[in-house]
Design a protein around this motif. Sequence first.
Motif, PDB file in Angstrom:
ATOM      1  N   GLU A 144       0.832  -1.203   0.000  1.00 16.42           N
ATOM      2  CA  GLU A 144       0.000   0.000   0.000  1.00 16.42           C
ATOM      3  C   GLU A 144       0.865   1.251   0.000  1.00 16.42           C
ATOM      4  N   CYS A 145       0.367   2.258  -0.682  1.00 13.96           N
ATOM      5  CA  CYS A 145       1.049   3.543  -0.843  1.00 13.96           C
ATOM      6  C   CYS A 145      -0.019   4.624  -0.691  1.00 13.96           C
ATOM      7  N   VAL A 146       0.294   5.679   0.050  1.00 16.87           N
ATOM      8  CA  VAL A 146      -0.714   6.686   0.392  1.00 16.87           C
ATOM      9  C   VAL A 146      -0.255   8.085  -0.018  1.00 16.87           C
ATOM     10  N   TYR A 147      -1.153   8.813  -0.652  1.00 19.77           N
ATOM     11  CA  TYR A 147      -0.899  10.212  -1.036  1.00 19.77           C
ATOM     12  C   TYR A 147      -1.766  11.126  -0.179  1.00 19.77           C
ATOM     13  N   ILE A 148      -1.121  12.107   0.461  1.00 20.81           N
ATOM     14  CA  ILE A 148      -1.812  13.012   1.379  1.00 20.81           C
ATOM     15  C   ILE A 148      -1.695  14.440   0.849  1.00 20.81           C
ATOM     16  N   PRO A 149      -2.766  14.987   0.268  1.00 18.60           N
ATOM     17  CA  PRO A 149      -2.710  16.353  -0.258  1.00 18.60           C
ATOM     18  C   PRO A 149      -2.931  17.382   0.845  1.00 18.60           C
ATOM     19  N   GLU A 150      -2.112  18.410   0.837  1.00 16.38           N
ATOM     20  CA  GLU A 150      -2.272  19.529   1.759  1.00 16.38           C
ATOM     21  C   GLU A 150      -2.149  20.824   0.973  1.00 16.38           C
ATOM     22  N   VAL A 151      -2.456  21.928   1.611  1.00 15.03           N
ATOM     23  CA  VAL A 151      -2.448  23.211   0.917  1.00 15.03           C
ATOM     24  C   VAL A 151      -1.065  23.547   0.382  1.00 15.03           C
ATOM     25  N   ASP A 152      -0.026  23.281   1.190  1.00 14.87           N
ATOM     26  CA  ASP A 152       1.329  23.703   0.823  1.00 14.87           C
ATOM     27  C   ASP A 152       2.222  22.565   0.365  1.00 14.87           C
ATOM     28  N   ARG A 153       1.714  21.343   0.306  1.00 15.24           N
ATOM     29  CA  ARG A 153       2.550  20.216  -0.097  1.00 15.24           C
ATOM     30  C   ARG A 153       1.679  19.008  -0.426  1.00 15.24           C
ATOM     31  N   GLY A 154       2.319  18.038  -1.067  1.00 17.65           N
ATOM     32  CA  GLY A 154       1.686  16.743  -1.270  1.00 17.65           C
ATOM     33  C   GLY A 154       2.664  15.692  -0.789  1.00 17.65           C
TER      34      GLY A 154
ATOM     35  N   CYS B 212       3.475   8.624   1.164  1.00 18.61           N
ATOM     36  CA  CYS B 212       3.942   7.670   2.167  1.00 18.61           C
ATOM     37  C   CYS B 212       4.220   6.348   1.457  1.00 18.61           C
ATOM     38  N   VAL B 213       5.497   5.958   1.393  1.00 19.79           N
ATOM     39  CA  VAL B 213       5.886   4.782   0.621  1.00 19.79           C
ATOM     40  C   VAL B 213       6.272   3.634   1.546  1.00 19.79           C
ATOM     41  N   SER B 214       6.182   2.430   1.009  1.00 25.84           N
ATOM     42  CA  SER B 214       6.532   1.212   1.739  1.00 25.84           C
ATOM     43  C   SER B 214       7.919   0.737   1.321  1.00 25.84           C
ATOM     44  N   SER B 215       8.587   0.050   2.240  1.00 25.39           N
ATOM     45  CA  SER B 215       9.923  -0.481   1.959  1.00 25.39           C
ATOM     46  C   SER B 215       9.978  -2.001   2.050  1.00 25.39           C
ATOM     47  N   GLN B 216       8.940  -2.607   2.613  1.00 26.17           N
ATOM     48  CA  GLN B 216       8.871  -4.058   2.725  1.00 26.17           C
ATOM     49  C   GLN B 216       7.440  -4.517   2.451  1.00 26.17           C
ATOM     50  N   VAL B 217       7.298  -5.782   2.119  1.00 23.25           N
ATOM     51  CA  VAL B 217       5.979  -6.406   2.040  1.00 23.25           C
ATOM     52  C   VAL B 217       5.732  -7.001   3.421  1.00 23.25           C
ATOM     53  N   GLY B 218       4.827  -6.378   4.172  1.00 25.28           N
ATOM     54  CA  GLY B 218       4.636  -6.780   5.558  1.00 25.28           C
ATOM     55  C   GLY B 218       5.679  -6.123   6.450  1.00 25.28           C
ATOM     56  N   CYS B 219       5.851  -6.657   7.644  1.00 22.59           N
ATOM     57  CA  CYS B 219       6.790  -6.076   8.600  1.00 22.59           C
ATOM     58  C   CYS B 219       7.175  -7.141   9.614  1.00 22.59           C
ATOM     59  N   THR B 220       8.390  -7.018  10.129  1.00 29.01           N
ATOM     60  CA  THR B 220       8.885  -8.006  11.084  1.00 29.01           C
ATOM     61  C   THR B 220       8.881  -7.514  12.527  1.00 29.01           C
ATOM     62  N   LEU B 221       8.487  -6.243  12.761  1.00 32.40           N
ATOM     63  CA  LEU B 221       8.716  -5.643  14.074  1.00 32.40           C
ATOM     64  C   LEU B 221       7.587  -5.854  15.086  1.00 32.40           C
ATOM     65  N   THR B 222       6.396  -6.183  14.656  1.00 30.45           N
ATOM     66  CA  THR B 222       5.262  -6.490  15.538  1.00 30.45           C
ATOM     67  C   THR B 222       4.997  -5.426  16.600  1.00 30.45           C
ATOM     68  N   CYS B 223       5.103  -4.148  16.255  1.00 30.83           N
ATOM     69  CA  CYS B 223       4.725  -3.079  17.185  1.00 30.83           C
ATOM     70  C   CYS B 223       3.231  -3.250  17.492  1.00 30.83           C
ATOM     71  N   THR B 224       2.878  -3.257  18.765  1.00 32.12           N
ATOM     72  CA  THR B 224       1.538  -3.690  19.159  1.00 32.12           C
ATOM     73  C   THR B 224       0.435  -2.708  18.795  1.00 32.12           C
TER      74      THR B 224
ATOM     75  N   VAL C 146      11.029   2.873  -5.995  1.00 30.69           N
ATOM     76  CA  VAL C 146      11.008   4.041  -6.884  1.00 30.69           C
ATOM     77  C   VAL C 146       9.691   4.140  -7.631  1.00 30.69           C
ATOM     78  N   THR C 147       9.189   3.012  -8.096  1.00 34.84           N
ATOM     79  CA  THR C 147       7.979   3.069  -8.925  1.00 34.84           C
ATOM     80  C   THR C 147       6.727   3.425  -8.135  1.00 34.84           C
ATOM     81  N   GLN C 148       6.774   3.383  -6.821  1.00 38.98           N
ATOM     82  CA  GLN C 148       5.637   3.906  -6.050  1.00 38.98           C
ATOM     83  C   GLN C 148       5.471   5.405  -6.319  1.00 38.98           C
ATOM     84  N   LEU C 149       6.584   6.131  -6.358  1.00 42.56           N
ATOM     85  CA  LEU C 149       6.524   7.552  -6.691  1.00 42.56           C
ATOM     86  C   LEU C 149       6.082   7.747  -8.134  1.00 42.56           C
TER      87      LEU C 149
END
Length: 407
Positions: free
Chosen positions: A118-128, A131-143, A162-165
Motif C-alpha cells: 500500500e502507498c498513500v498520497y496526502i494532499p495539503e495546501v502547501d505540499r503533497g 507515504c511509501v513502503s519499503s517491505q511487504v509486511g513487517c517483522t517488528l510487531t509493534c503492538t 522508486v515506482t511507487q513515486l
Amino acid sequence: MNLSVAEAALPAAEPVMRRPSLAGRTRAGLDEALAEIGVPGKERRMRVDQLWNWIYHYGVRDFQEMTTIGKGLRAQLAEHFTLDLPEVTAEQVSTDGTRKWLLRMAPTGPRDRGAEIECVYIPEVDRGTLCVSSQVGCTLTCTFCHTGTQRLVRNLTTEEIVTQLMVARERLGDFPNRAAPDGAFVPNDGGRFVSNIVFMGMGEPLYNFDGVRDAIAVISDDQGLSLGRRRITVSTSGVVPQIEALGAQMGTMLAISLHAVRDELRNELVPLNKKYPIKDLLEACRNYPGLSNAKRITFEYVMLKGVNDSDAEARELVRLLKGIPAKINLIPFNPWPGTRYECSDWERIERFSEIVFKAGYASPVRTPRGRDILAACGQLKSETEKLSARARLMLEQDEAETTAAAH
C-alpha cells in the motif's frame, strides 16, 4: 487474514513471466540492460542519460516516444524490456482527499503471484506527501500498528520503491506533457503534487538498507524525479547500528518512532527496544550526521489513552531529548479492527503538547488523515497474506513431492 487449507489450496493460474521493466532502475541497472542487448560500452553512458531523462523526467511508457534515440535501438529495447509500473489493483479515496493505492508488483519468479503493498498520497495546501513502503509486511510487531500484525514476506527492490513515486505522479498527472489516466485526480492549484516523501508505509526501512539507499539515489537525482533529500524522511523504529550510515549515505531527514519514555513500556509497544533500548537509540540520534537546528530529528509519539499520555511522561520526554535538535510529532492513535488501544482524549493530547511546547520543542499534533479508508499512520496492511499463504502451501507441496520422488 487467515486462510483455511481448502481456500489456500484453490488452483491458481500460472503467472505469465513478462519482459523485465526498466522503470525504477538505477543508472547502473540501465547500463546493465543496455549491455544485455549489445550496446557498446563507449555508447552506453550517453544512452543511459537519454533513458534516464525519458523514464524519470517525462515518465514515458512507450519506447517509441523516446525520439532522441534511434529507431533501431528503440525497437531493441521494446523487444527485450518494458516500461511497466506496478498495477494499481485498488484505489480508495478518503473524505479528506487522502488516496490509498493497493499496488501489485510484477512476479519475481514462477511461484510468485505478485506481492501487494500500500502507498498513500496526502494532499495539503502547501505540499503533497507520499507515504511509501519499503517491505511487504513487517517483522517488528509493534503492538499499536496494524502493519505489524502482518508477517514479513520480503524486502521491496529498489525498483519497487522508486515506482511507487512514479505511479503517484502518473495518477496525479504530475509528469510534464503527459495526460493523466482516466479517473485520475489532477491537482489544479499548483501546490498539491508530490513534493515530499516519507518512508512510513509498510516495513522497517533500515532492515532494507541497500534497497532504500539506492531508491533514494534515484528519487533525488536532479536529472530525473528530482526530489531533494531534505524533502525525504526515513522513519525507523530504532535500528541503532544503521542510523549513522543512514545519515552518511542517504543524507535524508530522520524520524524516530519513539512512543514511550520508559524501556519497560517501549519494550511492549516497540519490541525492537529490547535489542536497542532508549539510551542507545538517543545516543545514535545525538551522533546523526548533519544534525543541526536546520536539520532536526522528528520524534514520533503516538498518543495512547492511559498508556503513555500523562503529564509525567511529557516531562520525561523533554528531559530525554535535551540537547537534541528535535521536533516532537504527536500522533492521535488511529484505530484498526482488533486493536486493544484507544486514542487519548483531545484535552489530554493538548495538555501533553503544551508541556512539550513550553520546554522549547515544536510539538505539532498530526491531523489524522485517511482514517475512513485505513490509510492513516499505523493502519496500512495489504492483502499479501492471502497470496503468500497460497505460495507457501504450493512450495510445501513441491518440497513434499521432491522428497517423495527422492525415495
